[in-house]
Scaffold this motif. Sequence first.
Motif, mmCIF file in Angstrom:
data_model
loop_
_atom_site.group_PDB
_atom_site.id
_atom_site.type_symbol
_atom_site.label_atom_id
_atom_site.label_comp_id
_atom_site.label_asym_id
_atom_site.label_seq_id
_atom_site.Cartn_x
_atom_site.Cartn_y
_atom_site.Cartn_z
ATOM 1 N N GLY A 33 37.808 49.007 45.587
ATOM 2 C CA GLY A 33 39.174 49.113 45.253
ATOM 3 C C GLY A 33 40.302 47.755 46.077
ATOM 4 O O GLY A 33 40.606 47.457 45.303
ATOM 5 N N ILE A 34 40.327 47.524 47.682
ATOM 6 C CA ILE A 34 41.607 47.164 47.907
ATOM 7 C C ILE A 34 40.708 45.520 47.764
ATOM 8 O O ILE A 34 41.010 44.591 47.118
ATOM 9 C CB ILE A 34 40.817 47.653 49.361
ATOM 10 N N THR A 35 39.180 45.249 47.567
ATOM 11 C CA THR A 35 38.534 44.128 47.347
ATOM 12 C C THR A 35 38.852 43.362 46.284
ATOM 13 O O THR A 35 40.031 42.171 46.114
ATOM 14 C CB THR A 35 36.965 44.147 47.718
ATOM 15 N N LEU A 36 38.524 44.012 45.063
ATOM 16 C CA LEU A 36 38.828 43.982 43.688
ATOM 17 C C LEU A 36 41.024 43.296 43.913
ATOM 18 O O LEU A 36 41.351 42.454 42.849
ATOM 19 C CB LEU A 36 39.243 44.995 43.191
ATOM 20 N N SER A 37 41.304 44.441 44.482
ATOM 21 C CA SER A 37 43.069 44.106 44.487
ATOM 22 C C SER A 37 43.182 42.759 45.521
ATOM 23 O O SER A 37 44.117 42.519 43.992
ATOM 24 C CB SER A 37 43.813 44.859 45.351
ATOM 25 N N THR A 39 41.570 40.263 45.163
ATOM 26 C CA THR A 39 41.070 39.281 44.549
ATOM 27 C C THR A 39 41.460 38.681 43.437
ATOM 28 O O THR A 39 41.946 38.196 43.112
ATOM 29 C CB THR A 39 39.406 38.792 44.031
ATOM 30 N N LEU A 40 41.903 40.368 42.844
ATOM 31 C CA LEU A 40 42.741 39.386 41.209
ATOM 32 C C LEU A 40 44.276 39.459 41.149
ATOM 33 O O LEU A 40 44.995 38.489 41.319
ATOM 34 C CB LEU A 40 43.529 41.374 41.007
ATOM 35 N N SER A 41 44.869 39.799 43.017
ATOM 36 C CA SER A 41 46.567 38.702 43.211
ATOM 37 C C SER A 41 45.930 37.568 43.929
ATOM 38 O O SER A 41 46.585 36.770 43.283
ATOM 39 C CB SER A 41 46.865 39.303 44.630
ATOM 40 N N ILE A 42 45.021 37.088 44.371
ATOM 41 C CA ILE A 42 44.287 35.229 44.492
ATOM 42 C C ILE A 42 44.484 35.017 43.286
ATOM 43 O O ILE A 42 44.853 33.823 42.899
ATOM 44 C CB ILE A 42 43.492 35.878 45.374
ATOM 45 N N SER A 55 51.733 38.122 41.901
ATOM 46 C CA SER A 55 50.782 38.428 42.013
ATOM 47 C C SER A 55 50.155 39.367 43.207
ATOM 48 O O SER A 55 49.223 40.245 43.334
ATOM 49 C CB SER A 55 50.264 36.898 42.643
ATOM 50 N N LEU A 56 51.206 38.931 44.251
ATOM 51 C CA LEU A 56 51.403 40.070 45.399
ATOM 52 C C LEU A 56 51.952 41.591 45.279
ATOM 53 O O LEU A 56 50.865 41.722 45.541
ATOM 54 C CB LEU A 56 52.740 39.848 46.293
ATOM 55 N N LEU A 57 52.783 41.747 44.339
ATOM 56 C CA LEU A 57 52.717 42.999 44.030
ATOM 57 C C LEU A 57 51.717 43.650 42.950
ATOM 58 O O LEU A 57 51.444 44.558 42.652
ATOM 59 C CB LEU A 57 53.895 42.963 42.618
ATOM 60 N N ALA A 58 51.317 42.475 42.245
ATOM 61 C CA ALA A 58 49.748 43.162 41.354
ATOM 62 C C ALA A 58 49.119 44.023 42.640
ATOM 63 O O ALA A 58 48.011 44.970 42.335
ATOM 64 C CB ALA A 58 49.345 42.510 40.691
ATOM 65 N N GLY A 59 48.568 43.155 43.129
ATOM 66 C CA GLY A 59 47.673 43.155 44.446
ATOM 67 C C GLY A 59 48.100 44.851 44.759
ATOM 68 O O GLY A 59 47.358 45.544 45.683
#
Length: 289
Positions: A33-37, A39-42, A55-59
Amino acid sequence: MTRDAARLRARGSTSSGGFLRLVTHTDPVALVGITLSITLSIALDLSNAASGVESLLAGLMGITISLLVDSLARAERRFHLRTLLEGPPWLAQTTTELAGAIRDATEQHAGTRVAVEAQRRYEQFRLEAEQLAYGRIVRRGDEDEDLAGATRTCLHRLDGLTNVMPRVSGELSWWRSEIGRRYWEANVEALQRGVQVTRVFVYANLTEELSALVEKQRAAGARVGLLPLGVVSPQLHVNLTLWDLSSCWEARMTAHGEIGENQFSVNRTDVARLTRVFDLCASAATFQD
């Protein structure tokens, strides 16, 4: 290497070890979950699909949810462990001591025979504990504490089936052994208490020695039957004892006709199976009533 460089290397080594320990003890769901978060933010930031703050908030939101799931999973495991340890007072203490000893053995002596043996013994303990959970005690063939012990506490009925087959050492070597003598002494004590003892001998040859043993047991008060080899199916050639139709003992034979392992059980399936074996043999045997 300078002292400062050595310090930095040691600190880096400590940090690396701490990170590896953190990864090892973190739930896989949380790591994914952390890895995907992240990755999604970036991805959101680089693709301009969202502003930097969004982006930061989504991560951060994804990481928060992952950590929350990890926390719930840990809480569930702790609750399950507490539930398992609710029982005899010694269970909680010995379980933690056992786990600590095995961990110390494998970590402090990693890569040695000690660590390998610790894992082997723990696995053996797990297998034995599983058998105990099924209501079974499995021991070596030269251990008779269950056979004699259950006979001494038998209240009403003892049924036994003995297969006497030709061997190099003699057909009745077990009854002449120390274990056999102790077992028969427990039989005599049970007969004196009023326990009904019924035994069937499955034999290949009705020798003088076997006839003498049968007469000896009959004289003591046991009901003894004789069953020639070949009358019943070979699948029924089992050495067994039943106590009060509530517990049973079964000998596991080696290729040389010796007891390599014995099993005491209060498992209903085991008792029912051996009761059926005994009843079939007893119905086909000849008794002197």
